[in-house]
Design a protein around this motif. Structure first.
Motif, PDB file in Angstrom:
ATOM      1  N   ALA A   1      33.988  49.117  26.575  1.00 41.49           N
ATOM      2  CA  ALA A   1      35.016  50.064  27.015  1.00 41.49           C
ATOM      3  C   ALA A   1      35.325  49.895  28.498  1.00 41.49           C
ATOM      4  O   ALA A   1      36.484  49.989  28.920  1.00 41.49           O
ATOM      5  CB  ALA A   1      34.569  51.498  26.727  1.00 41.49           C
ATOM      6  N   VAL A   2      34.303  49.614  29.314  1.00 36.65           N
ATOM      7  CA  VAL A   2      34.516  49.400  30.752  1.00 36.65           C
ATOM      8  C   VAL A   2      35.272  48.092  30.984  1.00 36.65           C
ATOM      9  O   VAL A   2      36.221  48.039  31.776  1.00 36.65           O
ATOM     10  CB  VAL A   2      33.171  49.387  31.500  1.00 36.65           C
ATOM     11  N   VAL A   3      34.875  47.047  30.290  1.00 40.26           N
ATOM     12  CA  VAL A   3      35.501  45.734  30.463  1.00 40.26           C
ATOM     13  C   VAL A   3      36.982  45.781  30.088  1.00 40.26           C
ATOM     14  O   VAL A   3      37.818  45.127  30.717  1.00 40.26           O
ATOM     15  CB  VAL A   3      34.749  44.675  29.619  1.00 40.26           C
ATOM     16  N   THR A   4      37.317  46.568  29.081  1.00 39.20           N
ATOM     17  CA  THR A   4      38.717  46.686  28.655  1.00 39.20           C
ATOM     18  C   THR A   4      39.440  47.822  29.370  1.00 39.20           C
ATOM     19  O   THR A   4      40.579  48.142  29.020  1.00 39.20           O
ATOM     20  CB  THR A   4      38.780  46.922  27.133  1.00 39.20           C
ATOM     21  N   ASN A   5      38.782  48.456  30.342  1.00 39.64           N
ATOM     22  CA  ASN A   5      39.322  49.551  31.147  1.00 39.64           C
ATOM     23  C   ASN A   5      39.611  50.807  30.324  1.00 39.64           C
ATOM     24  O   ASN A   5      40.421  51.650  30.708  1.00 39.64           O
ATOM     25  CB  ASN A   5      40.599  49.127  31.885  1.00 39.64           C
TER      26      ASN A   5
END
Length: 408
Positions: free
Chosen positions: A365-369
């Motif tokens: 979720a963080v990597v895909t913002n």
């Protein structure tokens, strides 16, 4: 008292089983093979993601060795597999009596990071201990929390309800609180608040969220009424809103998450470069080893943002296949929890599997913002020797429980 969500199908108590049957059973092969496969893929992707930053770090830690991170991670993976094997051979029932001890030791070690000479500061936070290797004691704290909750909930049916006098208003109110399960929750909330308080001293928001998630998962699986989770969710959500609004550090993270282009060369750089890496990979990817963003454009390419390199090199298809392997491992973990021979083993698997699942989800979720930057690494993939060993030890614990499952 409500029945637990996860119930054992074994009809014999643990004391009636011979020791050989309790300790020398067959581990769950699908779970074991999925773990090994993900670690191997993780090592390959770590080699691809880390060699540019290691090569250009001539005067730093790596000394210009492009294989530095890979060789170190490979050694820790070998150690982790050894630890996983040893843990899988243990009789997990012994952890029931050690749960409180492990929890207390974990809390003391989490406080020890603030002791000068023991703690290590990085990124403005002190969350690591130097000895025996640099590691985060909060990882042990999560396991201590899982074991304590599982051990206590496994004896839930033996708890004697409290009774108060009915001829007074206070007594009737106390009986009502007992009926809705308030007094039963007090020990769990007390322990959770202590650990959250320690993590607040460390400014470790990601570990705080993880502990709340695994605590909720175990309590739910243990049969706590759903109404408490609704009330708890509202309370936690309100508390997070207050913390975010009252903390400049958290407010800036939320601002950068909503619009990283406001500081494209500063705090928003990670999110932007990650999205560029994912977008450039397309459906089929640029090919293994052909990522462009890992050449010092994407910060933490070998750590928290390694999944962006996976997407760039393997494309949407490769990334989905890896996520499918993670999903299969998580589903298999819950399947083993459903078929565990006792409630303690079932709840331990629920806690460990939920922790693992949340780490995978939060990192992606963080990597895909989709989420703001939390500092949660991708299990089995991100660089970090102590984290990998602890993760494989947790997998070994699940395998240990699977040895005693009545269903194979």
């Amino acid at each position: 008292m409500a029945n637990p969500f996860f119930k054992t199908k074994a009809k014999q108590p643990a004391t009636e089983l011979p020791r050989a049957q309790r300790v020398r059973g067959q581990v769950d092969i699908p779970f074991l093979m999925l773990t090994i496969l993900l670690v191997i893929i993780g090592l390959i992707m770590l080699l691809s993601a880390s060699y540019p930053s290691a090569y250009y770090d001539i005067k730093g830690t790596t000394g210009g060795d492009p294989f530095y991170y890979f060789k170190r991670q490979a050694v820790y993976a070998a150690l982790g597999f050894a630890v996983m094997y040893l843990v899988s051979r243990l009789n997990y029932q012994g952890l029931r009596g050690l749960a409180v001890t492990i929890l207390v030791v974990a809390c003391l070690l989490m406080l020890a990071v603030k002791v000068p000479g023991l703690g290590v500061e990085a990124g403005g936070a002190t969350r690591w201990l130097k000895y025996p290797i640099q590691w985060q004691p909060s990882e042990l704290g999560k396991m201590g929390l899982i074991l304590y909750f599982a051990a206590r909930l496994s004896n839930r049916d033996q708890r004697r309800p409290l009774s108060f006098r009915r001829n007074t208003a206070i007594g009737r109110f106390g009986n009502w609180l007992e009926r809705i399960g308030f007094f039963e929750l007090i020990p769990y909330l007390f322990v959770l608040m202590i650990m959250v308080g320690i993590l607040a001293i460390q400014s470790h928001m990601s570990a705080t969220i993880q502990m709340v998630v695994i605590a909720a998962a175990i309590l739910f699986a243990g049969g706590i009424a759903v109404g408490w989770f609704i009330a708890g969710g509202i309370t936690v959500g309100a508390a997070l809103a207050v913390i975010i609004m009252g903390t400049d550090y958290m407010t800036s993270r939320i601002t950068m998450w909503l619009n990283p282009w406001d500081d494209a060369l500063g705090k928003g750089m990670q999110a932007i470069q990650s999205l560029l890496a994912i977008g450039s990979g397309g459906v089929t990817g640029l090919g293994l080893g052909n990522s462009k963003q890992k050449f010092l454009y994407l910060p933490e390419a070998q750590n928290d943002f390694i999944f962006a390199v996976v997407c760039e090199e393997l494309g949407l298809i490769g990334a989905c296949l890896i996520l499918a392997l993670f999903a299969l491992l998580i589903i298999r973990g819950y399947w083993l929890a459903l078929h565990a021979r006792d409630r303690f083993g079932s709840l331990v698997i629920v806690g460990v599997t939920t922790l693992f699942a949340f780490q995978v989800f939060a990192n992606v979720a963080v990597v895909t913002n989709l989420f703001p930057v939390t500092g949660i690494s991708l299990p089995f993939f991100s660089s970090g020797g102590s984290a990998l060993i602890i993760q494989l030890a947790e997998m070994g614990l699940i395998l240990s429980i699977s040895r005693q499952n009545p269903v194979t």
